[in-house]
Design a protein around this motif. Structure first.
Motif: not given
Length: 246
Positions: A25-28, A50-52, A65-66
């Motif tokens: 999760f941290t990476k994303f 793309l990242a999302i 994400i937000e």
């Protein structure tokens, strides 16, 4: 090099994951924060979109994400994130590129350098190995009719299509990735992955077990670092050597 496997396909086959779900999760989140610096609206910020998409495929919660978008776009005070690419050599003279998203360059550089040193490699300077790679857009589709898909991809603006592990791989120019992705989606194709990558233009054959083990440990160690978002290497290994390592 027919009969060999590149690092990209090895990663796919091994299904490399972070030891801790939280690390993933941290990476994303870091990747999203970096992309959001160019704008918080994914409809106009292709890199953010793309990242999302990648984060959602990895089951990252919408709240995470937000929060990452707000942090990267400056809506929240969460520190400044930078995208930094490190270059170096692994055992056997294999060229390695490491993409990171970090809020602390000193920490990240130290961690990456330590990974290289621990596993028989060395961290290089900017440009030391980048000339051995080219950036390309990569789109993955489930297995299908190669000729029909190739024609559809080329009509959408793709450069090439090949069969990969578990599906078809479409290659594009970096600037055409979004257009080709949208074209294939509108043509009814399911896009399972779309991202910009560094593809090696040269290959280093790895034939002995000791070198292979050092390389795999290096790549695994780099992938496990929270700040590292992607790794690329230009080695090829024979399938029998991979089986031995497994």
């Amino acid at each position: 090099m027919s009969g060999h496997s590149k690092w990209a396909s090895i990663k796919h086959q091994k299904g490399i994951k972070d030891a801790r779900r939280g690390a993933s999760f941290t990476k994303f989140a870091n990747l999203i924060s970096v992309a959001a610096r160019a704008g918080a609206d994914p409809t106009t910020n292709f890199k953010l979109r793309l990242a999302i998409d990648s984060a959602k495929k990895a089951a990252v919660p919408n709240a995470n994400i937000e929060r990452a978008i707000r942090r990267g776009s400056g809506q929240d005070d969460g520190g400044s994130f930078d995208e930094v690419v490190y270059e170096g050599y692994g055992a056997g003279g294999v060229a390695v590129m490491v993409e990171t998203a970090t809020d602390n360059r000193n920490r990240t550089a130290s961690d990456v350098r330590a990974a290289f040193s621990k596993h028989g490699g060395s961290l290089g300077t900017t440009g030391s190995v980048a000339y051995q790679f080219e950036q390309r857009g990569v789109i993955e589709l489930p297995s299908g009719e190669v000729e029909v898909t190739t024609m559809a991809a080329i009509e959408a603006g793709a450069e090439d299509v090949e069969e990969g592990a578990g599906g078809l791989i479409v290659y594009t120019k970096p600037t055409e990735l979004d257009a080709v992705r949208r074209g294939l989606s509108e043509a009814g194709y399911e896009v399972t992955r779309a991202e910009l990558v560094f593809e090696p233009t040269t290959a280093v054959a790895v034939t002995d077990e000791a070198t292979a083990r050092k390389l795999m440990r290096l790549m695994d160690t780099l992938d496990e670092l929270d700040d590292v978002t992607a790794t690329y290497a230009n080695f090829d290994m024979a399938p029998e050597l991979l089986d031995l390592l497994a």
